[in-house]
Design an enzyme around this catalytic site. Structure first.
Site, PDB file in Angstrom:
ATOM      1  CG  ASP A  58     -12.434  37.605  -2.923  1.00  0.00           C
ATOM      2  OD1 ASP A  58     -12.218  38.814  -2.750  1.00  0.00           O
ATOM      3  OD2 ASP A  58     -11.617  36.842  -3.456  1.00  0.00           O
ATOM      4  CD  GLU A 116      -5.006  38.590  -4.053  1.00  0.00           C
ATOM      5  OE1 GLU A 116      -5.571  37.638  -3.487  1.00  0.00           O
ATOM      6  OE2 GLU A 116      -5.621  39.544  -4.538  1.00  0.00           O
TER       7      GLU A 116
END
Length: 666
Positions: A417, A472
């Site tokens: 990420d 998200e």
């Protein structure tokens, strides 16, 4: 004998005698798409659809530090045409195999470069090929799309950075809602990342993206200026000085940059520039050019790559209830997730951010509340694999050691990420990471990532990408950030570039007026059936169950449906749809079929075409919006009954609604 000699001479004249010819034409196999290429000091091409010019002549060029490399006057030295008609394997994509049929034209330019065009029935693509053996630097690549009229464009602007300062915009997460404007009304001060779609009228749409983005910066497009009807390419320069920082010290921030966008060390190919073309929106959602044009797999053995579903911790904030231990980032909580996954046949759990010591960018410093060996061993005893989250720099700084160490522990893969860049150094990292991970039989899911650009074909252990304004964002969302409309856009736009880790599966669902952002107890916009349908509508070989295990346990019907749905398919087909309004998708795995659909905030009655099913009788399990779903998003109805293929089937979708059907052949 004389006739054979004449044929041979004709062939030689075509290949070697073409230097005097400067105009070329390439058509798709069905003749509906054409591109006219002109080589006259520079290279230009256009695109016509059914005889109507959509893209006017647009320049293809390189500016190099050494002007002798590309040259001021480009000349055609010869050309070759061929036809590709093959079937390729696509084991972890939307279908197990794909048809690859196109016409190819390769033009030799000055004996140092070639430009290769491919014409498909659903798109035109080109790439540059360098035969230059000595190193050189590319200052600029000219990429143009000069449209014939002031068409409407649906594009994702970069959210980060300052207007007009492109260097500040290059550092971004590639997550944005779409803007819709005329080409002439676009904000020329902001970059757009790919893919984007241009509506050329009369049902024709052109979607622009790229693939085989290896060791080369990603392409952005920007308006050519006020009142212009053109888009021009922009690339991030090569980083010169980097500094550790950003999110929890897990990123590398560009402090200064070189005056060139790419350093070329040897002869190579460059990324494909793709213009997908459709006459119906569903054809964009069915377009496979990003995958077809990618480099073939470099892995001989992929038997160890196991797609599946993942019980996810971060979105639900580790919120479980009814237990006698403190929920959070600790062994007891993850054993609870493992027990849940095991009970429902879910293949993996993920340990998202927090298991390694914060702000150290060191994956070998594990917090004392976590015993990885114990968690991995417990998961193995329950037939549940472990995937670890890793910040970019924590992974990249010692990639070989990280992959070797955690693979030996029994970890199945990493979710990497916060890359948040696509300059040349970063795109090289993606391939290096894929290659290194494959050595240790590790899967990769890239977050904080640019759009997929063929890597999932070249390295099938790269199982998913983010590069999407996924669920998200609902944790800190607001009503004006409309996920429902976005959900009805992305299958046609972002998903055409490749699979995406959207992370659906919310059990707390709200109509628009009831929605609010909540980090600890998040919800989704739209109905429960909208969420269920996303498991059919979206391509996602590693697919998250975003909500808390205790929330799923309260919803056994929905949980069973999600847990059993495949993540890779024998075949897939978008049956109908309109960008931003609705979509209906069918997928098949063995003798079981799934059909799912979602709508925007407009209620719809969908006539499902069940003739797509092989003839016979089925058990049909259908989830549809409840009668009160327009006011309470969690309201749904489940029906199980006998069904004959081809029989009429009409389903009502509430505003923000959806439906999901499972057909099991008898």
């Amino acid at each position: 004998m004389k006739r054979k000699l004449n044929l041979l001479l004709c062939g030689l004249l075509f290949v070697t005698g073409i230097s005097a010819q400067k105009q070329f034409k390439l058509s798709s196999p069905d003749g509906s798409l054409t591109t006219n290429i002109v080589v006259n000091k520079q290279v230009t091409y256009d695109i016509s659809v059914d005889g109507r010019q959509i893209v006017k002549p647009s320049v293809i060029a390189l500016e190099t530090e050494d002007p002798k490399v590309w040259g001021n006057e480009v000349k055609a030295k010869g050309s070759v045409q061929r036809v590709i008609n093959e079937t390729i394997d696509s084991p972890f994509y939307r279908s197990t195999q794909m048809k690859n049929n196109c016409k190819v034209l390769t033009i030799n330019l000055n004996n140092q470069f070639s430009v290769e065009f491919r014409a498909y029935n659903d798109g035109i693509a080109y790439r540059l090929i360098s035969n230059v053996k000595k190193p050189f630097n590319i200052v600029k690549e000219t990429v143009e799309y000069n449209f014939a009229n002031d068409y409407t464009v649906t594009n994702p602007y970069v959210r980060a950075g300052r207007d007009g300062n492109f260097q500040s915009q290059f550092f971004n997460s590639f997550e944005s809602l779409y803007s819709i404007n005329k080409l002439s009304e676009m904000n020329a001060q902001r970059l757009s990342f790919l893919p984007l779609v241009v509506d050329a009228g009369n049902g024709v749409k052109v979607e622009i993206t790229e693939t085989h983005l290896e060791n080369y910066p990603g392409l952005y497009l920007v308006s050519a200026g006020k009142s212009a009807q053109a888009l021009k390419g922009v690339h991030a320069p090569v980083p010169k000085e980097l500094k550790q920082g950003g999110h929890n010290e897990l990123q590398m921030l560009v402090q200064t940059a070189e005056n060139y966008v790419a350093k070329v060390e040897k002869a190579r190919t460059f990324p494909w520039r793709i213009a997908m073309v459709s006459r119906a929106d569903k054809d964009l959602a069915n377009n496979n050019l990003s995958y077809l044009l990618a480099a073939p797999s470099r892995l001989k053995d992929i038997s160890w790559v196991k797609p599946g579903k993942v019980a996810w911790d971060w979105w639900n904030d580790w919120n479980i209830e009814g237990v006698d231990f403190r929920a959070g980032i600790n062994n007891d909580t993850y054993k609870y997730y493992i027990d849940f996954a095991s009970k429902h046949g879910i293949e993996y759990i993920i340990l998202d951010e927090g298991w390694a010591v914060n702000k150290k960018a060191d994956l070998f410093q594990v917090i004392p509340e976590i015993d990885l060996k114990e968690i991995i061993s417990y998961g193995k005893s329950k037939n549940v694999g472990i995937i670890l989250w890793a910040g970019y720099w924590a992974f990249a700084r010692d990639m070989e050691h990280v992959c070797k160490h955690f693979a030996e522990m029994g970890v199945k893969g990493f979710k990497v990420d916060f890359m948040d860049r696509d300059d040349q150094a970063m795109t090289k990292f993606y391939y290096d990471a894929a290659e290194t991970a494959s050595k240790y039989k590790l899967m990769l899911d890239f977050h904080g990532a640019f759009k997929p650009s063929g890597l999932t074909r070249t390295y099938p252990n790269v199982i998913n990408f983010e590069g999407v304004y996924g669920l998200e964002n609902a944790k800190w969302g607001s009503r004006d950030r409309d996920h429902v409309i976005y959900d009805a856009q992305i299958p046609f736009i972002r998903q055409a570039a490749g699979p995406m880790d959207y992370t659906q599966g919310a059990m707390k669902n709200a109509v628009l007026r009831n929605f609010y952002g909540s980090n600890s107890e998040p919800m989704s916009m739209g109905t429960r059936c909208h969420q269920l349908a996303l498991y059919i509508v979206l391509d996602s070989p590693i697919n998250m169950l975003c909500d808390s295990p205790t929330n799923y346990m309260k919803e056994p019907d929905c949980t069973e449906f999600i847990a059993q749905i495949p993540t890779v398919w024998d075949q897939s087909c978008v049956m109908e749809g309109e960008i931003g309004k609705f979509i209906v998708t069918a997928r098949q795995k063995g003798n079981t079929w799934y059909i799912g659909g979602i709508t925007d905030w407009t209620a719809r009655d969908i006539n499902v075409d069940t003739s797509i099913l092989p003839a016979g009788n089925y058990q049909m399990e259908i989830f549809q919006d409840g009668v009160n779903a327009d006011r309470k998003g969690t309201d749904f109805k489940k029906i199980v009954k006998e069904f004959k293929a081809g029989s009429p089937l009409q389903i009502h979708l509430a505003p923000g609604g959806g439906f999901a059907i499972k057909f099991i052949k008898k």
